[in-house]
Design a protein around this motif. Structure first.
Motif, PDB file in Angstrom:
ATOM      1  N   GLU A  95       1.004  -1.152  -0.170  1.00 51.91           N
ATOM      2  CA  GLU A  95       0.048  -0.038   0.093  1.00 51.91           C
ATOM      3  C   GLU A  95       0.762   1.216  -0.114  1.00 51.91           C
ATOM      4  O   GLU A  95       0.467   2.290  -0.648  1.00 51.91           O
ATOM      5  N   GLU A  96       2.039   1.310   0.584  1.00 49.07           N
ATOM      6  CA  GLU A  96       2.864   2.151   0.828  1.00 49.07           C
ATOM      7  C   GLU A  96       3.443   2.839  -0.780  1.00 49.07           C
ATOM      8  O   GLU A  96       3.626   3.813  -1.235  1.00 49.07           O
ATOM      9  N   PHE A  97       3.875   1.670  -1.361  1.00 49.52           N
ATOM     10  CA  PHE A  97       4.360   1.881  -2.705  1.00 49.52           C
ATOM     11  C   PHE A  97       3.278   2.576  -3.597  1.00 49.52           C
ATOM     12  O   PHE A  97       3.571   3.327  -4.169  1.00 49.52           O
ATOM     13  N   ARG A  98       2.036   1.875  -3.396  1.00 48.19           N
ATOM     14  CA  ARG A  98       0.878   2.640  -4.362  1.00 48.19           C
ATOM     15  C   ARG A  98       0.660   3.968  -4.154  1.00 48.19           C
ATOM     16  O   ARG A  98       0.641   4.855  -5.000  1.00 48.19           O
ATOM     17  N   ARG A  99       0.947   4.363  -2.905  1.00 47.13           N
ATOM     18  CA  ARG A  99       0.430   5.692  -2.386  1.00 47.13           C
ATOM     19  C   ARG A  99       1.696   6.576  -2.990  1.00 47.13           C
ATOM     20  O   ARG A  99       1.590   7.600  -3.424  1.00 47.13           O
ATOM     21  N   LEU A 100       2.837   6.425  -2.751  1.00 45.84           N
ATOM     22  CA  LEU A 100       4.129   7.009  -3.319  1.00 45.84           C
ATOM     23  C   LEU A 100       4.203   6.884  -4.837  1.00 45.84           C
ATOM     24  O   LEU A 100       4.448   8.113  -5.266  1.00 45.84           O
ATOM     25  N   TRP A 101       3.940   6.008  -5.349  1.00 49.71           N
ATOM     26  CA  TRP A 101       3.997   5.895  -6.853  1.00 49.71           C
ATOM     27  C   TRP A 101       2.723   6.807  -7.469  1.00 49.71           C
ATOM     28  O   TRP A 101       3.178   7.483  -8.565  1.00 49.71           O
ATOM     29  N   ALA A 102       1.773   7.062  -7.029  1.00 53.64           N
ATOM     30  CA  ALA A 102       0.653   7.949  -7.297  1.00 53.64           C
ATOM     31  C   ALA A 102       1.049   9.396  -7.249  1.00 53.64           C
ATOM     32  O   ALA A 102       0.360  10.300  -7.793  1.00 53.64           O
ATOM     33  N   THR A 103       2.000   9.916  -6.579  1.00 56.64           N
ATOM     34  CA  THR A 103       2.617  11.189  -6.487  1.00 56.64           C
ATOM     35  C   THR A 103       2.956  11.696  -7.831  1.00 56.64           C
ATOM     36  O   THR A 103       3.343  12.942  -7.964  1.00 56.64           O
ATOM     37  N   HIS A 104       3.829  10.909  -8.645  1.00 56.09           N
ATOM     38  CA  HIS A 104       4.448  11.070  -9.555  1.00 56.09           C
ATOM     39  C   HIS A 104       5.889  12.003  -9.324  1.00 56.09           C
ATOM     40  O   HIS A 104       6.009  12.794 -10.191  1.00 56.09           O
ATOM     41  N   ASP A 105       6.475  11.846  -8.154  1.00 54.78           N
ATOM     42  CA  ASP A 105       7.601  12.662  -7.959  1.00 54.78           C
ATOM     43  C   ASP A 105       8.973  11.977  -8.437  1.00 54.78           C
ATOM     44  O   ASP A 105       8.650  10.757  -8.655  1.00 54.78           O
ATOM     45  N   VAL A 106       9.554  12.835  -9.089  1.00 52.19           N
ATOM     46  CA  VAL A 106      10.867  12.242  -9.532  1.00 52.19           C
ATOM     47  C   VAL A 106      12.037  13.127  -8.933  1.00 52.19           C
ATOM     48  O   VAL A 106      11.749  14.451  -8.645  1.00 52.19           O
ATOM     49  N   LYS A 107      13.375  12.308  -8.685  1.00 54.79           N
ATOM     50  CA  LYS A 107      14.534  13.207  -8.357  1.00 54.79           C
ATOM     51  C   LYS A 107      15.544  12.283  -8.508  1.00 54.79           C
ATOM     52  O   LYS A 107      15.505  11.107  -8.451  1.00 54.79           O
ATOM     53  N   GLU A 108      16.700  12.712  -8.617  1.00 58.03           N
ATOM     54  CA  GLU A 108      17.930  11.996  -8.655  1.00 58.03           C
ATOM     55  C   GLU A 108      18.913  12.169  -7.184  1.00 58.03           C
ATOM     56  O   GLU A 108      19.259  13.341  -7.239  1.00 58.03           O
ATOM     57  N   GLN A 109      19.041  11.258  -6.496  1.00 56.36           N
ATOM     58  CA  GLN A 109      19.988  11.235  -5.275  1.00 56.36           C
ATOM     59  C   GLN A 109      21.174  10.941  -5.419  1.00 56.36           C
ATOM     60  O   GLN A 109      21.360   9.748  -5.297  1.00 56.36           O
ATOM     61  N   CYS A 110      22.121  11.869  -5.348  1.00 57.52           N
ATOM     62  CA  CYS A 110      23.497  11.520  -5.730  1.00 57.52           C
ATOM     63  C   CYS A 110      24.086  11.296  -4.509  1.00 57.52           C
ATOM     64  O   CYS A 110      25.396  10.901  -4.655  1.00 57.52           O
ATOM     65  N   HIS A 111      23.799  12.117  -3.294  1.00 59.59           N
ATOM     66  CA  HIS A 111      24.770  11.973  -2.213  1.00 59.59           C
ATOM     67  C   HIS A 111      23.673  12.469  -1.092  1.00 59.59           C
ATOM     68  O   HIS A 111      22.695  13.111  -1.342  1.00 59.59           O
ATOM     69  N   GLY A 112      24.130  12.283  -0.063  1.00 61.64           N
ATOM     70  CA  GLY A 112      23.450  12.705   1.443  1.00 61.64           C
ATOM     71  C   GLY A 112      23.829  11.962   2.231  1.00 61.64           C
ATOM     72  O   GLY A 112      25.006  11.351   2.530  1.00 61.64           O
ATOM     73  N   LEU A 113      23.089  11.837   3.718  1.00 60.41           N
ATOM     74  CA  LEU A 113      23.353  11.111   4.540  1.00 60.41           C
ATOM     75  C   LEU A 113      22.255  10.154   5.109  1.00 60.41           C
ATOM     76  O   LEU A 113      21.130  10.543   5.115  1.00 60.41           O
ATOM     77  N   LYS A 114      22.575   8.927   5.422  1.00 58.55           N
ATOM     78  CA  LYS A 114      21.666   7.951   5.916  1.00 58.55           C
ATOM     79  C   LYS A 114      21.957   7.557   7.488  1.00 58.55           C
ATOM     80  O   LYS A 114      23.006   7.357   7.724  1.00 58.55           O
ATOM     81  N   GLN A 115      20.784   7.399   8.210  1.00 57.83           N
ATOM     82  CA  GLN A 115      20.656   6.954   9.469  1.00 57.83           C
ATOM     83  C   GLN A 115      20.535   5.596   9.581  1.00 57.83           C
ATOM     84  O   GLN A 115      19.108   5.240   8.928  1.00 57.83           O
ATOM     85  N   LEU A 116      21.133   4.467   9.919  1.00 54.81           N
ATOM     86  CA  LEU A 116      20.894   3.163   9.935  1.00 54.81           C
ATOM     87  C   LEU A 116      20.829   2.751  11.494  1.00 54.81           C
ATOM     88  O   LEU A 116      21.541   3.255  12.197  1.00 54.81           O
ATOM     89  N   HIS A 117      20.149   1.638  11.523  1.00 55.18           N
ATOM     90  CA  HIS A 117      20.122   0.926  12.932  1.00 55.18           C
ATOM     91  C   HIS A 117      20.543  -0.348  12.800  1.00 55.18           C
ATOM     92  O   HIS A 117      19.588  -1.184  12.169  1.00 55.18           O
ATOM     93  N   HIS A 118      21.628  -0.958  12.678  1.00 55.98           N
ATOM     94  CA  HIS A 118      22.331  -2.159  12.360  1.00 55.98           C
ATOM     95  C   HIS A 118      22.170  -3.129  13.528  1.00 55.98           C
ATOM     96  O   HIS A 118      22.357  -2.648  14.505  1.00 55.98           O
ATOM     97  N   PRO A 119      21.817  -4.501  13.373  1.00 52.80           N
ATOM     98  CA  PRO A 119      21.403  -5.369  14.336  1.00 52.80           C
ATOM     99  C   PRO A 119      22.445  -5.493  15.248  1.00 52.80           C
ATOM    100  O   PRO A 119      22.105  -6.126  16.376  1.00 52.80           O
ATOM    101  N   LEU A 120      23.726  -5.453  14.833  1.00 53.68           N
ATOM    102  CA  LEU A 120      24.784  -5.694  15.631  1.00 53.68           C
ATOM    103  C   LEU A 120      25.559  -4.719  16.401  1.00 53.68           C
ATOM    104  O   LEU A 120      26.148  -4.600  17.447  1.00 53.68           O
ATOM    105  N   VAL A 121      25.872  -3.455  15.398  1.00 52.27           N
ATOM    106  CA  VAL A 121      26.405  -2.243  15.983  1.00 52.27           C
ATOM    107  C   VAL A 121      25.506  -1.066  16.337  1.00 52.27           C
ATOM    108  O   VAL A 121      26.168  -0.172  16.869  1.00 52.27           O
ATOM    109  N   GLY A 122      24.219  -1.019  16.195  1.00 51.33           N
ATOM    110  CA  GLY A 122      23.241  -0.068  16.574  1.00 51.33           C
ATOM    111  C   GLY A 122      23.381   1.045  15.545  1.00 51.33           C
ATOM    112  O   GLY A 122      23.422   0.860  14.261  1.00 51.33           O
ATOM    113  N   ALA A 123      23.420   2.469  16.042  1.00 49.11           N
ATOM    114  CA  ALA A 123      23.271   3.233  15.390  1.00 49.11           C
ATOM    115  C   ALA A 123      24.313   3.760  14.386  1.00 49.11           C
ATOM    116  O   ALA A 123      25.631   3.788  14.833  1.00 49.11           O
TER     117      ALA A 123
END
Length: 296
Positions: free
Chosen positions: A220-248
């Motif tokens: 359902e989340e994909f259907r909702r986002l696909w319906a927005t027709h938004d486009v962009k190219e993300q070439c760099h940025g910052l990601k926050q992850l929570h790994h199951p072994l090492v955490g944040a």
């Protein structure tokens, strides 16, 4: 490591419908005040600008713009598309998407369903980057090759069926990735925006159409986002992850187009030197395969 995804059947996306819906969605997001038009007058029954208002801003006739918004981009000039893009206040990525949808013959076509090939030198480069998580991603968000640090960070993709080595399927259909990405919604948006860009460049790609159809049915989340027709190219940025072994983890990513094949991108992740995230990456590197198996 590298594997080829299995082919999947599917009907091509309807380019005329894509063009029509994209223009409608961009027009709907603009308010009269955004473009210097008075919001007064007869009661507005549509969200955003009316067709005649957009045509006026773009300097084209209402009939001409109406035909374009109905999906008829035949013989439309680059100058007219530029004017409409300015009137709609499109980003560079949106402008390029509009051109791909309206004037597909203006772009050199490549086989839509060809098997992507990762050059040996690129695979060697991945392996040489032994302290940096890195992978090669292709059209349709397919993960084509990766190094051991990418596996330690994101999971042992070698254990997945080739067709499942896709960021779109992992993010929307694989529950552990909802926990891995702290801002899962933004990651999901990035994936859908990239797939939209692919749909504009390759509307006749049956495998992309099959992927969109599968995700539309299963998420359902994909259907909702696909319906927005938004486009962009993300070439760099910052990601926050929570790994199951090492955490944040706070990791910067960079994406580079492969020379000679713009369908392939090398994506790398790195941590700020001396930061807790850098130490966590070092630990993941030392754990190797055990870390990879813990993520999926």
């Amino acid at each position: 490591m590298d594997e080829q995804p299995e082919a999947a059947g599917g009907r091509a996306l309807d380019r005329r419908a894509e063009l029509s819906e994209f223009l409608r969605s961009r027009r709907a997001r603009l308010k009269p005040d955004d473009v210097g038009l008075s919001g007064f007058g007869r009661q507005r029954r549509v969200p955003g600008l009316r067709r005649e208002e957009l045509a006026q801003l773009a300097g084209v006739s209402v009939a001409y713009y109406t035909r374009l918004e109905q999906g008829n981009g035949r013989n439309v000039s680059a100058e007219v598309l530029d004017s409409i893009a300015r009137a709609l206040r499109l980003t560079d990525a949106e402008h390029a998407h509009l051109i791909h949808l309206a004037r597909p013959k203006a772009h050199k076509k490549r086989p839509a369903a060809r098997q992507p090939q990762v050059r040996g030198a690129l695979r060697e480069l991945l392996e040489a980057m032994d302290s940096v998580p890195a992978y090669i991603v292709g059209r349709r968000s397919e993960i084509l090759a990766w190094n051991r640090m990418a596996a330690a960070l994101f999971g042992d993709w070698a254990r997945l069926a080739p067709a499942d080595r896709s960021w779109a399927r992992l993010v929307f259909l694989h529950p552990p990735y909802r926990e891995l990405f702290v801002n899962w919604e933004q990651k999901a948006i990035d994936i859908v925006c990239a797939l939209r860009m692919d749909a504009g460049r390759f509307p006749d790609d049956p495998r992309l159409s099959a992927l969109v159809g599968e995700l539309s049915v299963k998420s359902e989340e994909f259907r909702r986002l696909w319906a927005t027709h938004d486009v962009k190219e993300q070439c760099h940025g910052l990601k926050q992850l929570h790994h199951p072994l090492v955490g944040a983890l706070a990791l910067s990513f960079e994406s580079f187009r492969a020379a000679g094949d713009p369908d392939l991108s090398l994506v790398t992740y790195h941590a700020e030197p001396g930061s807790p995230s850098a130490e966590s990456l070092r630990l993941l590197s030392s754990w190797g395969t055990d870390a990879a198996r813990a993520t999926l």
